[in-house]
Write an enzyme that holds these catalytic residues in place. Structure first.
Site, PDB file in Angstrom:
ATOM      1  N   GLU A 167       0.815  -1.217   0.000  1.00  0.00           N
ATOM      2  CA  GLU A 167       0.000   0.000   0.000  1.00  0.00           C
ATOM      3  C   GLU A 167       0.851   1.270   0.000  1.00  0.00           C
ATOM      4  O   GLU A 167       0.808   2.065   0.953  1.00  0.00           O
ATOM      5  CB  GLU A 167      -0.959  -0.011   1.191  1.00  0.00           C
ATOM      6  CG  GLU A 167      -1.889  -1.205   1.196  1.00  0.00           C
ATOM      7  CD  GLU A 167      -2.941  -1.157   2.304  1.00  0.00           C
ATOM      8  OE1 GLU A 167      -2.950  -0.205   3.097  1.00  0.00           O
ATOM      9  OE2 GLU A 167      -3.773  -2.082   2.355  1.00  0.00           O
ATOM     10  N   GLU A 350      -4.814  -8.682   0.595  1.00  0.00           N
ATOM     11  CA  GLU A 350      -5.533  -8.369   1.845  1.00  0.00           C
ATOM     12  C   GLU A 350      -7.007  -8.140   1.548  1.00  0.00           C
ATOM     13  O   GLU A 350      -7.352  -7.545   0.524  1.00  0.00           O
ATOM     14  CB  GLU A 350      -5.027  -7.067   2.488  1.00  0.00           C
ATOM     15  CG  GLU A 350      -3.711  -7.149   3.180  1.00  0.00           C
ATOM     16  CD  GLU A 350      -3.331  -5.819   3.842  1.00  0.00           C
ATOM     17  OE1 GLU A 350      -4.231  -5.047   4.233  1.00  0.00           O
ATOM     18  OE2 GLU A 350      -2.125  -5.586   3.947  1.00  0.00           O
TER      19      GLU A 350
HETATM   20  O1  IFM Z   1      -4.294  -3.005   9.062  1.00  0.00           O
HETATM   21  C1  IFM Z   1      -4.269  -2.514   7.769  1.00  0.00           C
HETATM   22  C2  IFM Z   1      -3.034  -2.996   7.049  1.00  0.00           C
HETATM   23  O2  IFM Z   1      -1.863  -2.634   7.718  1.00  0.00           O
HETATM   24  C3  IFM Z   1      -2.966  -2.414   5.653  1.00  0.00           C
HETATM   25  N1  IFM Z   1      -4.192  -2.634   4.947  1.00  0.00           N
HETATM   26  C4  IFM Z   1      -5.425  -2.300   5.605  1.00  0.00           C
HETATM   27  C5  IFM Z   1      -5.473  -2.965   6.973  1.00  0.00           C
HETATM   28  C6  IFM Z   1      -6.808  -2.658   7.689  1.00  0.00           C
HETATM   29  O3  IFM Z   1      -7.042  -1.292   7.754  1.00  0.00           O
END
Ligand code: IFM
Length: 445
Positions: A167, A350
């Protein structure tokens, strides 16, 4: 209730869970680890909810065996974790701390012994504090590539998938633009500068990794599909700008198309100067595109500068503790990455949801909303796979409740509940769901 099974996901599809170093490890000053920008930021008054920090977090560093057993019990095919740069090269650049790498070697070997594929992310926001100027300094590019090589030389024969950055939008725009994340700067030009250095460092590190490892390499982008509030031309154009800001700004240079021209024009007053050759560095070929998907954005024309839009809080669909639930957005993102951009190997790196989970007196954590959340998103993946979109794997966020950045421990994203008073782990119903989907593995001999 959405019905989902291994069969509906198809042969070869891999199920996993994900975490990141600063969010779970704790042990921030052990075995040679030096502070990261998140140690300083989270210890600065007012920066995180209730002053929470990652000093202990889930104490994963000391509970590695217990957490490996949890992963084995879950029966997942793969585990995605991140490596803490300040454990491996505490000064950011220079001497390698072998004791830091020892920890990840124990993790990787423990996973392999349990038949779980180790998937490593090199950077999930815990930049060594010692790196003067952080991501604003061009030296961060070479520093990151050197760090990547140090990790690859130790673990390159055993890690199954590599991701450079997680990210980069968050690191750049929350870390340097809004100040919500470490290092807490508030300057849009700095955010663009940081984003540029992250992208260049991704490309340079990818090339360096290629020389060391044989397994696929990618990057994990968070993607938010933008939906216009109305069908008016102004709202449509605003949604397009949001897409440029959030998604296209990263995808297009990675593909060798340079930064999107409409956005460069909009950002004229803030654009960093860089040599044209940087665009070639960014476009180093990758094998995998990782997608972190949580929500969509509803966008209207507006006054927020420099994008001149308004982010509308949608109440159209049910919400988690912090986000609107909109599973079709995941299908749209995957379909676009393959159809419009031509990516041939996609991984959902994710996807998950925060709810206010409380274990009952019977020890059960009844997080049925999270189970339904996963069902709906997995059904989108199954549909996309059915339509020929090459999605290879899904990583649920997250194995454990953990340190949710500026929200501290107030948001629980885990499949496994963590009681932060005593570190007791309790699998939630969603963990049982994933376990039954994964299929229980035979016990180890
Ligand atoms: O916890 C975060 C993660 O570190 C990065 N992506 C989103 C998740 C939830 O907000």
């Amino acid at each position: 209730m959405t019905v989902i099974s291994r069969d509906s996901l198809g042969a070869g599809f891999r199920l996993g869970v994900a975490t990141s170093s600063y969010q779970i490890e704790g042990a921030v000053d052990e075995d040679g680890r030096a502070p990261s920008i998140w140690d300083r930021f989270s210890h600065t008054p007012t920066k995180t909810k209730l002053g929470h920090h990652g000093d202990v977090a889930c104490d994963h560093y000391h509970r590695l065996e217990e957490d490996l057993s949890l992963l084995e019990w879950l029966g997942v095919d793969a585990y995605r974790f991140s490596i803490a740069w300040p454990r491996v090269i505490p000064t950011g650049r220079g001497a390698i701390n072998q004791r830091g790498l020892d920890f990840y070697e124990r993790l990787v070997d423990g996973l392999l012994a349990r038949g779980i594929a180790p998937c490593a992310t090199l950077y999930h926001w815990d930049l060594p504090e010692a790196l003067e100027g952080g991501w604003l300094n061009r030296d961060s590019v070479d520093a990151f590539a050197e760090y990547a090589v140090a990790v690859a030389r130790r673990l390159g024969d055993r890690v199954d998938m590599w991701f450079t950055h997680n990210e980069p939008w968050c690191q750049a725009f929350l870390g340097y633009g809004t100040g919500l994340f470490a290092p807490g700067h508030k300057d849009f030009g700095e955010a663009l500068q940081c984003a540029h250095h992250l992208l260049v460092s991704h490309g340079v590190a990818t090339r360096a990794l290629r020389a060391e490892v044989k397994k696929p390499i990618g990057i994990a982008l968070n993607m938010i599909p933008a939906y216009p509030l109305t069908k008016s031309e102004a709202d449509l154009a605003a949604a397009r700008r949001y897409d440029g800001y959030f998604n296209r700004w990263f995808i297009e240079p990675l593909l060798g198309r340079g930064y999107p021209e409409d956005m460069v024009e909009l950002y004229a007053a803030h654009m960093p100067a860089f040599p044209a050759s940087d665009l070639e560095l960014i476009a180093a070929p990758i094998d995998l595109m990782g997608v972190n998907y949580y929500e969509r954005a509803v966008i209207a024309d507006g006054d927020e500068l420099p994008l001149k839009l308004r982010h509308v809080r949608s109440e159209e669909f049910p919400r988690t503790a912090d986000r609107e639930i909109f599973a079709p957005g995941l299908g749209a993102v995957l379909s676009r990455l393959h159809g419009e951009y031509g990516f041939q190997r996609l991984v959902v790196t994710e996807n998950g949801a925060a709810f206010a989970d409380v274990p009952g007196a019977d020890g059960v954590v009844p997080d049925h909303d999270r189970v339904e959340f996963f069902r709906a998103h997995l059904a989108e993946i199954a549909a996309q796979r059915g339509a020929g979109v090459p999605v290879e794997a899904f990583f649920a966020w997250s194995l454990l409740d953990n340190f949710e950045w500026s929200e501290g421990y107030t948001l629980r994203y885990g499949l496994v509940h963590v009681d932060f008073e005593n570190q007791r782990r309790t699998p939630k119903q969603s963990a049982h769901f994933l376990r039954s989907l994964a299929g229980v593995r035979p016990p180890r001999p």
